[in-house]
Enzyme design. Sequence first.
Site, PDB file in Angstrom:
ATOM      1  N   PRO A  87      44.606  17.229  15.128  1.00  0.00           N
ATOM      2  CA  PRO A  87      44.156  16.764  16.356  1.00  0.00           C
ATOM      3  C   PRO A  87      42.511  16.086  16.458  1.00  0.00           C
ATOM      4  CG  PRO A  87      45.220  18.528  16.403  1.00  0.00           C
ATOM      5  CD  PRO A  87      44.823  18.390  14.882  1.00  0.00           C
ATOM      6  N   GLU A 114      47.279  26.213  12.834  1.00  0.00           N
ATOM      7  CA  GLU A 114      45.791  25.901  13.583  1.00  0.00           C
ATOM      8  C   GLU A 114      45.271  24.609  12.993  1.00  0.00           C
ATOM      9  OE1 GLU A 114      44.844  26.721  16.707  1.00  0.00           O
ATOM     10  OE2 GLU A 114      46.954  27.000  16.583  1.00  0.00           O
ATOM     11  N   ASP A 168      53.094 -10.216  20.732  1.00  0.00           N
ATOM     12  CA  ASP A 168      52.903  -9.965  22.141  1.00  0.00           C
ATOM     13  C   ASP A 168      51.963  -8.858  22.512  1.00  0.00           C
ATOM     14  OD1 ASP A 168      54.882 -11.529  23.388  1.00  0.00           O
ATOM     15  OD2 ASP A 168      55.800  -9.670  24.324  1.00  0.00           O
TER      16      ASP A 168
HETATM   17  C1  9D3 Z   1      43.970  25.672  20.062  1.00  0.00           C
HETATM   18  C2  9D3 Z   1      43.448  24.332  19.506  1.00  0.00           C
HETATM   19  N1  9D3 Z   1      44.599  23.165  19.367  1.00  0.00           N
HETATM   20  C3  9D3 Z   1      43.781  21.860  19.278  1.00  0.00           C
HETATM   21  C4  9D3 Z   1      44.035  21.011  20.566  1.00  0.00           C
HETATM   22  C5  9D3 Z   1      45.065  23.694  18.179  1.00  0.00           C
HETATM   23  C6  9D3 Z   1      46.017  22.815  17.729  1.00  0.00           C
HETATM   24  C7  9D3 Z   1      46.967  22.192  18.130  1.00  0.00           C
HETATM   25  C8  9D3 Z   1      48.176  21.450  17.609  1.00  0.00           C
HETATM   26  C9  9D3 Z   1      46.003  22.741  16.107  1.00  0.00           C
HETATM   27  C10 9D3 Z   1      47.135  21.955  15.476  1.00  0.00           C
HETATM   28  C11 9D3 Z   1      47.990  21.250  16.268  1.00  0.00           C
HETATM   29  C12 9D3 Z   1      49.192  20.535  15.617  1.00  0.00           C
HETATM   30  N2  9D3 Z   1      49.049  19.003  15.798  1.00  0.00           N
HETATM   31  C13 9D3 Z   1      48.634  18.152  14.888  1.00  0.00           C
HETATM   32  O1  9D3 Z   1      48.543  18.880  13.677  1.00  0.00           O
HETATM   33  C14 9D3 Z   1      48.449  16.830  15.102  1.00  0.00           C
HETATM   34  C15 9D3 Z   1      48.441  16.112  16.180  1.00  0.00           C
HETATM   35  C16 9D3 Z   1      48.363  16.620  17.487  1.00  0.00           C
HETATM   36  O2  9D3 Z   1      48.545  17.531  18.063  1.00  0.00           O
HETATM   37  N3  9D3 Z   1      48.362  15.581  18.467  1.00  0.00           N
HETATM   38  C17 9D3 Z   1      47.980  14.569  18.156  1.00  0.00           C
HETATM   39  N4  9D3 Z   1      47.916  13.954  16.820  1.00  0.00           N
HETATM   40  C18 9D3 Z   1      48.283  14.737  15.851  1.00  0.00           C
HETATM   41  S1  9D3 Z   1      48.184  14.522  14.393  1.00  0.00           S
HETATM   42  C19 9D3 Z   1      48.343  16.251  13.821  1.00  0.00           C
END
Ligand code: 9D3
Length: 252
Positions: A87, A114, A168
């Site tokens: 993220p 996490e 497009d």
């Molecule tokens: C508690 C804070 N969270 C961050 C916003 C923790 C968290 C959320 C989701 C940690 C890991 C995840 C899992 N998501 C991914 O690994 C991930 C992801 C996503 O959640 N949204 C957009 N792109 C991606 S690429 C990997």
Amino acid sequence: MRIDILTVFPDMFGPVLAAGIVGKAIRNRLADVRVHDLREFTHDRHRSTDDSPFGGGPGMVMLPGPLFEAVSSLGAGPDAAVVALTPQGRPFDQRAAERLAALERIVLICGRYEGIDERVIEQLATEEISTGDYVVSGGEVPAMLIVDAVVRLLPGALGHSEEALADDSHTSGLLQHPQYTRPADFEGLPVPDVLLSGNHAVIAQWRRREALRRTLERRPDMLAEAELSSEDIHVLRALGWKSPTPRPSQEA
Ligand code: 9D3
């Protein structure tokens, strides 16, 4: 192009890699996509891929060991992109898809829990990508999205009629106009008359206007980059568009 995917949920990928344009590209050997189970690179009794965070706190962190061993085993050269999906990454867009599609090899590391031990990000990954500002449970679905966006750009992946459409939306810089097909009246819901008129100039004008209207409504940010004729700008102004003017800077 070869794409290696590292994941603790390899079973998630089968149907996605078999279907549609991606499936066809793989069958035609334009893309060689290999999914690797990270547990195959563990050595403890429990086949652990995660552990508690140093410093405390909730949740678990992906262990560096299995990831280092897995990436090592792939024998990817210095030209390969090693992408950590997290993220915290840079947002994925069509430009990133085009850049990755030009490479011979990419490795996608699917984050779970996490997060991923930062030494993997620093020492192994060449970049960190997020697919957007929403929370999903891990990097697997984002990895599928990237595989799809990249593989369809490989030369020969699209059929001729699909290729004609490839110029497009995100390349012309506007959202697509609405589409309709038969029947002309679906349970009392008609298709716009202009589309049945046979007047191709008027149809093209209507579609352009609808594309502009939707883009203004939903993605006004895209208008700054779009290729707009003076007629387009007229239409947009009539629809209430205030073209962003450079602000006087407050600097000395
Ligand atoms: C508690 C804070 N969270 C961050 C916003 C923790 C968290 C959320 C989701 C940690 C890991 C995840 C899992 N998501 C991914 O690994 C991930 C992801 C996503 O959640 N949204 C957009 N792109 C991606 S690429 C990997």
